[in-house]
Design a protein around this motif. Sequence first.
Motif, PDB file in Angstrom:
ATOM      1  N   ILE A 140       0.847  -1.192   0.000  1.00  0.00           N
ATOM      2  CA  ILE A 140       0.000   0.000   0.000  1.00  0.00           C
ATOM      3  C   ILE A 140       0.878   1.235   0.000  1.00  0.00           C
ATOM      4  O   ILE A 140       1.745   1.395   0.854  1.00  0.00           O
ATOM      5  N   ASP A 141       0.638   2.101  -0.980  1.00  0.00           N
ATOM      6  CA  ASP A 141       1.420   3.333  -1.037  1.00  0.00           C
ATOM      7  C   ASP A 141       0.558   4.575  -0.834  1.00  0.00           C
ATOM      8  O   ASP A 141       1.076   5.660  -0.647  1.00  0.00           O
ATOM      9  N   ARG A 142      -0.758   4.422  -0.865  1.00  0.00           N
ATOM     10  CA  ARG A 142      -1.650   5.559  -0.653  1.00  0.00           C
ATOM     11  C   ARG A 142      -2.308   5.448   0.706  1.00  0.00           C
ATOM     12  O   ARG A 142      -2.810   4.396   1.082  1.00  0.00           O
ATOM     13  N   HIS A 143      -2.317   6.532   1.433  1.00  0.00           N
ATOM     14  CA  HIS A 143      -2.976   6.577   2.739  1.00  0.00           C
ATOM     15  C   HIS A 143      -4.458   6.833   2.507  1.00  0.00           C
ATOM     16  O   HIS A 143      -4.875   7.974   2.299  1.00  0.00           O
ATOM     17  N   ARG A 144      -5.230   5.778   2.477  1.00  0.00           N
ATOM     18  CA  ARG A 144      -6.686   5.868   2.305  1.00  0.00           C
ATOM     19  C   ARG A 144      -7.350   5.055   3.396  1.00  0.00           C
ATOM     20  O   ARG A 144      -6.785   4.094   3.912  1.00  0.00           O
ATOM     21  N   ALA A 145      -8.572   5.408   3.726  1.00  0.00           N
ATOM     22  CA  ALA A 145      -9.275   4.748   4.825  1.00  0.00           C
ATOM     23  C   ALA A 145      -9.453   3.256   4.575  1.00  0.00           C
ATOM     24  O   ALA A 145      -9.241   2.442   5.474  1.00  0.00           O
ATOM     25  N   SER A 146      -9.834   2.861   3.356  1.00  0.00           N
ATOM     26  CA  SER A 146     -10.032   1.427   3.103  1.00  0.00           C
ATOM     27  C   SER A 146      -8.704   0.679   3.133  1.00  0.00           C
ATOM     28  O   SER A 146      -8.650  -0.477   3.576  1.00  0.00           O
ATOM     29  N   ASN A 147      -7.622   1.307   2.677  1.00  0.00           N
ATOM     30  CA  ASN A 147      -6.305   0.673   2.767  1.00  0.00           C
ATOM     31  C   ASN A 147      -5.914   0.454   4.228  1.00  0.00           C
ATOM     32  O   ASN A 147      -5.399  -0.602   4.598  1.00  0.00           O
ATOM     33  N   ASP A 148      -6.166   1.459   5.045  1.00  0.00           N
ATOM     34  CA  ASP A 148      -5.849   1.326   6.462  1.00  0.00           C
ATOM     35  C   ASP A 148      -6.687   0.224   7.105  1.00  0.00           C
ATOM     36  O   ASP A 148      -6.196  -0.540   7.937  1.00  0.00           O
ATOM     37  N   ALA A 149      -7.964   0.128   6.715  1.00  0.00           N
ATOM     38  CA  ALA A 149      -8.816  -0.942   7.246  1.00  0.00           C
ATOM     39  C   ALA A 149      -8.271  -2.312   6.835  1.00  0.00           C
ATOM     40  O   ALA A 149      -8.261  -3.247   7.639  1.00  0.00           O
ATOM     41  N   ARG A 150      -7.800  -2.432   5.594  1.00  0.00           N
ATOM     42  CA  ARG A 150      -7.200  -3.703   5.140  1.00  0.00           C
ATOM     43  C   ARG A 150      -5.964  -4.056   5.958  1.00  0.00           C
ATOM     44  O   ARG A 150      -5.750  -5.207   6.314  1.00  0.00           O
ATOM     45  N   VAL A 151      -5.128  -3.056   6.221  1.00  0.00           N
ATOM     46  CA  VAL A 151      -3.923  -3.276   7.017  1.00  0.00           C
ATOM     47  C   VAL A 151      -4.298  -3.787   8.400  1.00  0.00           C
ATOM     48  O   VAL A 151      -3.726  -4.754   8.898  1.00  0.00           O
ATOM     49  N   LEU A 152      -5.258  -3.136   9.026  1.00  0.00           N
ATOM     50  CA  LEU A 152      -5.680  -3.539  10.365  1.00  0.00           C
ATOM     51  C   LEU A 152      -6.223  -4.971  10.362  1.00  0.00           C
ATOM     52  O   LEU A 152      -5.891  -5.772  11.243  1.00  0.00           O
ATOM     53  N   GLN A 153      -7.054  -5.278   9.366  1.00  0.00           N
ATOM     54  CA  GLN A 153      -7.628  -6.624   9.293  1.00  0.00           C
ATOM     55  C   GLN A 153      -6.551  -7.681   9.067  1.00  0.00           C
ATOM     56  O   GLN A 153      -6.539  -8.730   9.705  1.00  0.00           O
ATOM     57  N   LYS A 154      -5.614  -7.400   8.151  1.00  0.00           N
ATOM     58  CA  LYS A 154      -4.541  -8.361   7.866  1.00  0.00           C
ATOM     59  C   LYS A 154      -3.625  -8.529   9.078  1.00  0.00           C
ATOM     60  O   LYS A 154      -3.212  -9.644   9.402  1.00  0.00           O
ATOM     61  N   ALA A 155      -3.309  -7.446   9.763  1.00  0.00           N
ATOM     62  CA  ALA A 155      -2.471  -7.530  10.966  1.00  0.00           C
ATOM     63  C   ALA A 155      -3.162  -8.373  12.031  1.00  0.00           C
ATOM     64  O   ALA A 155      -2.536  -9.232  12.668  1.00  0.00           O
ATOM     65  N   LEU A 156      -4.440  -8.151  12.202  1.00  0.00           N
ATOM     66  CA  LEU A 156      -5.203  -8.927  13.173  1.00  0.00           C
ATOM     67  C   LEU A 156      -5.190 -10.412  12.807  1.00  0.00           C
ATOM     68  O   LEU A 156      -4.960 -11.271  13.659  1.00  0.00           O
ATOM     69  N   GLY A 157      -5.395 -10.695  11.540  1.00  0.00           N
ATOM     70  CA  GLY A 157      -5.364 -12.084  11.084  1.00  0.00           C
ATOM     71  C   GLY A 157      -4.019 -12.730  11.299  1.00  0.00           C
ATOM     72  O   GLY A 157      -3.928 -13.901  11.696  1.00  0.00           O
ATOM     73  N   SER A 158      -2.941 -11.982  11.068  1.00  0.00           N
ATOM     74  CA  SER A 158      -1.604 -12.562  11.245  1.00  0.00           C
ATOM     75  C   SER A 158      -1.316 -12.859  12.711  1.00  0.00           C
ATOM     76  O   SER A 158      -0.650 -13.839  13.023  1.00  0.00           O
ATOM     77  N   LEU A 159      -1.835 -12.044  13.601  1.00  0.00           N
ATOM     78  CA  LEU A 159      -1.620 -12.278  15.028  1.00  0.00           C
ATOM     79  C   LEU A 159      -2.444 -13.446  15.555  1.00  0.00           C
ATOM     80  O   LEU A 159      -2.101 -14.046  16.566  1.00  0.00           O
ATOM     81  N   HIS A 160      -3.518 -13.767  14.853  1.00  0.00           N
ATOM     82  CA  HIS A 160      -4.370 -14.872  15.269  1.00  0.00           C
ATOM     83  C   HIS A 160      -4.133 -16.135  14.444  1.00  0.00           C
ATOM     84  O   HIS A 160      -4.851 -17.109  14.616  1.00  0.00           O
ATOM     85  N   ALA A 161      -3.155 -16.113  13.541  1.00  0.00           N
ATOM     86  CA  ALA A 161      -2.880 -17.292  12.710  1.00  0.00           C
ATOM     87  C   ALA A 161      -2.629 -18.483  13.623  1.00  0.00           C
ATOM     88  O   ALA A 161      -1.824 -18.424  14.534  1.00  0.00           O
ATOM     89  N   GLY A 162      -3.366 -19.551  13.376  1.00  0.00           N
ATOM     90  CA  GLY A 162      -3.205 -20.757  14.173  1.00  0.00           C
ATOM     91  C   GLY A 162      -4.006 -20.741  15.456  1.00  0.00           C
ATOM     92  O   GLY A 162      -4.011 -21.704  16.202  1.00  0.00           O
ATOM     93  N   GLY A 163      -4.700 -19.655  15.716  1.00  0.00           N
ATOM     94  CA  GLY A 163      -5.512 -19.572  16.926  1.00  0.00           C
ATOM     95  C   GLY A 163      -6.911 -19.137  16.598  1.00  0.00           C
ATOM     96  O   GLY A 163      -7.264 -18.968  15.445  1.00  0.00           O
TER      97      GLY A 163
END
Length: 179
Positions: A140-163
Amino acid sequence: MTTLPCVIDIEASGFGRGSYPIEVGFVLPDGFARCTLVRPLDDWTHWDCNAERLHGLTRELLLRHGRPTTEVAALLNEHLGGCSVYCDNWAHDFAWLARLYDSAELTPAFRLRHLRELLNEQQIERWDVACARARAGLRIDRHRASNDARVLQKALGSLHAGGNAPPCAAPPHSPPRAA
């Protein structure tokens, strides 16, 4: 994490008293994302140049291309209705959504929650690194609200991987209804 949560992000005219939402983006559990600019009302005059440098949106752009608050609130209700929707800045996001919905004379059909509710202490400690990795992985190179939401969702998913994490009660995405 078997089901990713609904995540929302809001860009605003600044912080503090008088600030208002200027862009709202969300991502659903199935990956469908939407972003829309909000047209400021005439009495929404607060503007912070430091915030503009961060999000890159000018007031003139919002006046030309933003959608009326009634349309934005209805769009959010249509896509997020019945969901618990997670954000990373609950206090500000709640205030900005309240301002949006009050101006639209509508009530949110979803519940706004802080994404930290989905994290344990160890995950909270790793949150910033998970977000940086998610942003890099999504390229992601543009600071947009939907991009930020994707980042948050992906980060959350990575922290819960396997759980397991609490699932989102979001219905599967369906195309918007015709007017």
